[in-house]
Write a protein that holds these residues in place. Structure first.
Motif, PDB file in Angstrom:
ATOM      1  N   ARG A   9      -3.896 -11.723 -31.150  1.00 14.26           N
ATOM      2  CA  ARG A   9      -2.518 -12.211 -31.370  1.00 14.26           C
ATOM      3  C   ARG A   9      -1.530 -11.050 -31.474  1.00 14.26           C
ATOM      4  O   ARG A   9      -0.418 -11.126 -30.957  1.00 14.26           O
ATOM      5  CB  ARG A   9      -2.455 -13.107 -32.606  1.00 14.26           C
ATOM      6  CG  ARG A   9      -2.992 -14.515 -32.347  1.00 14.26           C
ATOM      7  CD  ARG A   9      -2.581 -15.500 -33.434  1.00 14.26           C
ATOM      8  NE  ARG A   9      -3.109 -15.163 -34.749  1.00 14.26           N
ATOM      9  CZ  ARG A   9      -4.280 -15.582 -35.225  1.00 14.26           C
ATOM     10  NH1 ARG A   9      -5.035 -16.354 -34.498  1.00 14.26           N
ATOM     11  NH2 ARG A   9      -4.670 -15.242 -36.435  1.00 14.26           N
ATOM     12  N   LEU A  10      -1.932  -9.979 -32.159  1.00 17.11           N
ATOM     13  CA  LEU A  10      -1.057  -8.809 -32.276  1.00 17.11           C
ATOM     14  C   LEU A  10      -0.799  -8.185 -30.902  1.00 17.11           C
ATOM     15  O   LEU A  10       0.340  -7.858 -30.558  1.00 17.11           O
ATOM     16  CB  LEU A  10      -1.671  -7.762 -33.213  1.00 17.11           C
ATOM     17  CG  LEU A  10      -1.692  -8.109 -34.692  1.00 17.11           C
ATOM     18  CD1 LEU A  10      -2.581  -7.138 -35.462  1.00 17.11           C
ATOM     19  CD2 LEU A  10      -0.280  -8.100 -35.266  1.00 17.11           C
ATOM     20  N   ILE A  11      -1.855  -8.034 -30.119  1.00 14.44           N
ATOM     21  CA  ILE A  11      -1.713  -7.467 -28.773  1.00 14.44           C
ATOM     22  C   ILE A  11      -0.836  -8.367 -27.915  1.00 14.44           C
ATOM     23  O   ILE A  11       0.045  -7.889 -27.194  1.00 14.44           O
ATOM     24  CB  ILE A  11      -3.101  -7.231 -28.141  1.00 14.44           C
ATOM     25  CG1 ILE A  11      -3.808  -6.073 -28.874  1.00 14.44           C
ATOM     26  CG2 ILE A  11      -2.984  -6.954 -26.646  1.00 14.44           C
ATOM     27  CD1 ILE A  11      -5.271  -5.910 -28.533  1.00 14.44           C
ATOM     28  N   ALA A  12      -1.033  -9.671 -28.005  1.00 12.26           N
ATOM     29  CA  ALA A  12      -0.209 -10.612 -27.237  1.00 12.26           C
ATOM     30  C   ALA A  12       1.256 -10.522 -27.664  1.00 12.26           C
ATOM     31  O   ALA A  12       2.162 -10.563 -26.821  1.00 12.26           O
ATOM     32  CB  ALA A  12      -0.729 -12.035 -27.416  1.00 12.26           C
ATOM     33  N   GLU A  13       1.504 -10.384 -28.955  1.00  9.08           N
ATOM     34  CA  GLU A  13       2.884 -10.281 -29.432  1.00  9.08           C
ATOM     35  C   GLU A  13       3.541  -8.993 -28.946  1.00  9.08           C
ATOM     36  O   GLU A  13       4.714  -8.987 -28.559  1.00  9.08           O
ATOM     37  CB  GLU A  13       2.934 -10.362 -30.961  1.00  9.08           C
ATOM     38  CG  GLU A  13       4.342 -10.536 -31.498  1.00  9.08           C
ATOM     39  CD  GLU A  13       4.388 -10.842 -32.988  1.00  9.08           C
ATOM     40  OE1 GLU A  13       5.492 -10.672 -33.556  1.00  9.08           O
ATOM     41  OE2 GLU A  13       3.364 -11.240 -33.577  1.00  9.08           O
ATOM     42  N   ILE A  14       2.793  -7.907 -28.932  1.00 11.00           N
ATOM     43  CA  ILE A  14       3.325  -6.647 -28.385  1.00 11.00           C
ATOM     44  C   ILE A  14       3.659  -6.840 -26.909  1.00 11.00           C
ATOM     45  O   ILE A  14       4.734  -6.432 -26.451  1.00 11.00           O
ATOM     46  CB  ILE A  14       2.324  -5.497 -28.597  1.00 11.00           C
ATOM     47  CG1 ILE A  14       2.236  -5.158 -30.092  1.00 11.00           C
ATOM     48  CG2 ILE A  14       2.730  -4.267 -27.779  1.00 11.00           C
ATOM     49  CD1 ILE A  14       1.082  -4.257 -30.476  1.00 11.00           C
ATOM     50  N   GLY A  15       2.780  -7.492 -26.171  1.00  9.96           N
ATOM     51  CA  GLY A  15       3.043  -7.771 -24.759  1.00  9.96           C
ATOM     52  C   GLY A  15       4.278  -8.632 -24.548  1.00  9.96           C
ATOM     53  O   GLY A  15       5.085  -8.369 -23.655  1.00  9.96           O
ATOM     54  N   GLN A  16       4.457  -9.631 -25.403  1.00  7.97           N
ATOM     55  CA  GLN A  16       5.648 -10.488 -25.306  1.00  7.97           C
ATOM     56  C   GLN A  16       6.912  -9.689 -25.601  1.00  7.97           C
ATOM     57  O   GLN A  16       7.942  -9.869 -24.937  1.00  7.97           O
ATOM     58  CB  GLN A  16       5.525 -11.670 -26.264  1.00  7.97           C
ATOM     59  CG  GLN A  16       4.478 -12.670 -25.856  1.00  7.97           C
ATOM     60  CD  GLN A  16       4.165 -13.676 -26.954  1.00  7.97           C
ATOM     61  OE1 GLN A  16       4.633 -13.569 -28.081  1.00  7.97           O
ATOM     62  NE2 GLN A  16       3.348 -14.667 -26.619  1.00  7.97           N
ATOM     63  N   ASN A  17       6.848  -8.811 -26.597  1.00  5.96           N
ATOM     64  CA  ASN A  17       8.008  -7.970 -26.910  1.00  5.96           C
ATOM     65  C   ASN A  17       8.343  -7.054 -25.738  1.00  5.96           C
ATOM     66  O   ASN A  17       9.512  -6.873 -25.405  1.00  5.96           O
ATOM     67  CB  ASN A  17       7.757  -7.139 -28.166  1.00  5.96           C
ATOM     68  CG  ASN A  17       7.822  -7.941 -29.441  1.00  5.96           C
ATOM     69  OD1 ASN A  17       8.164  -9.119 -29.441  1.00  5.96           O
ATOM     70  ND2 ASN A  17       7.473  -7.316 -30.550  1.00  5.96           N
ATOM     71  N   LEU A  18       7.320  -6.491 -25.131  1.00  7.53           N
ATOM     72  CA  LEU A  18       7.558  -5.621 -23.973  1.00  7.53           C
ATOM     73  C   LEU A  18       8.176  -6.407 -22.825  1.00  7.53           C
ATOM     74  O   LEU A  18       9.116  -5.941 -22.183  1.00  7.53           O
ATOM     75  CB  LEU A  18       6.252  -4.968 -23.515  1.00  7.53           C
ATOM     76  CG  LEU A  18       5.747  -3.822 -24.368  1.00  7.53           C
ATOM     77  CD1 LEU A  18       4.334  -3.423 -23.957  1.00  7.53           C
ATOM     78  CD2 LEU A  18       6.680  -2.623 -24.268  1.00  7.53           C
ATOM     79  N   ALA A  19       7.665  -7.585 -22.566  1.00  7.00           N
ATOM     80  CA  ALA A  19       8.199  -8.411 -21.479  1.00  7.00           C
ATOM     81  C   ALA A  19       9.642  -8.824 -21.745  1.00  7.00           C
ATOM     82  O   ALA A  19      10.408  -9.053 -20.810  1.00  7.00           O
ATOM     83  CB  ALA A  19       7.325  -9.650 -21.275  1.00  7.00           C
TER      84      ALA A  19
END
Length: 137
Positions: A9-19
């Motif tokens: 979930r943390l990695i996915a949230e970082i990815g969403q922030n980057l996107a």
């Protein structure tokens, strides 16, 4: 298992922030972060077609997420750096450990070389210190 789900979930949230970054490029965006107790360094590179642009990002978007992700690892298994790469709909994460780092390499050189690999050797434009110009490496 709960730890692995939380990490995901943390990695996915970082990815969403980057996107969601305003300068996001579907051609490719790379964030490299160094994390340690009381230390955080982040570099972001965006593919701009003929070149890659180095960008400054808001640490506040990532500070808590990266620190939590890092601190979830046992002391003996903590990574030194993490690379997040988005291209189109693909998202990759790579953890870099102490033993993977040549102690003679400067962080800026290592991160530049990593960006060159992700972006196929394209020239990388860095902003000048005073934002009046830029330089390419």
């Amino acid at each position: 298992m709960a730890d692995n789900q939380r990490k995901a979930r943390l990695i996915a949230e970082i990815g969403q922030n980057l996107a969601a970054e305003t300068e996001f490029s579907k051609k490719g965006l790379l964030m490299i972060a160094g994390v340690a107790k009381g230390y955080l360094a982040i570099s972001v590179f965006s593919d701009r077609g003929p070149h890659v642009a180095y960008r400054v990002t808001k640490y506040s978007r990532y500070e808590n997420l990266l620190n939590e992700l890092w601190s979830m690892e046992p002391l003996s298994k903590r990574w030194e750096e993490v690379e997040f790469f988005l291209k189109g709909n693909e998202f990759q994460t790579k953890f870099v450990y102490f033993e993977d780092i040549d102690p003679d390499d400067l962080t800026i050189d290592r991160w530049h070389q990593a960006a060159e690999k992700y972006f196929g050797g394209k020239p990388i434009k860095y902003p000048s210190w005073d934002d009046s110009n830029s330089w390419t490496l």
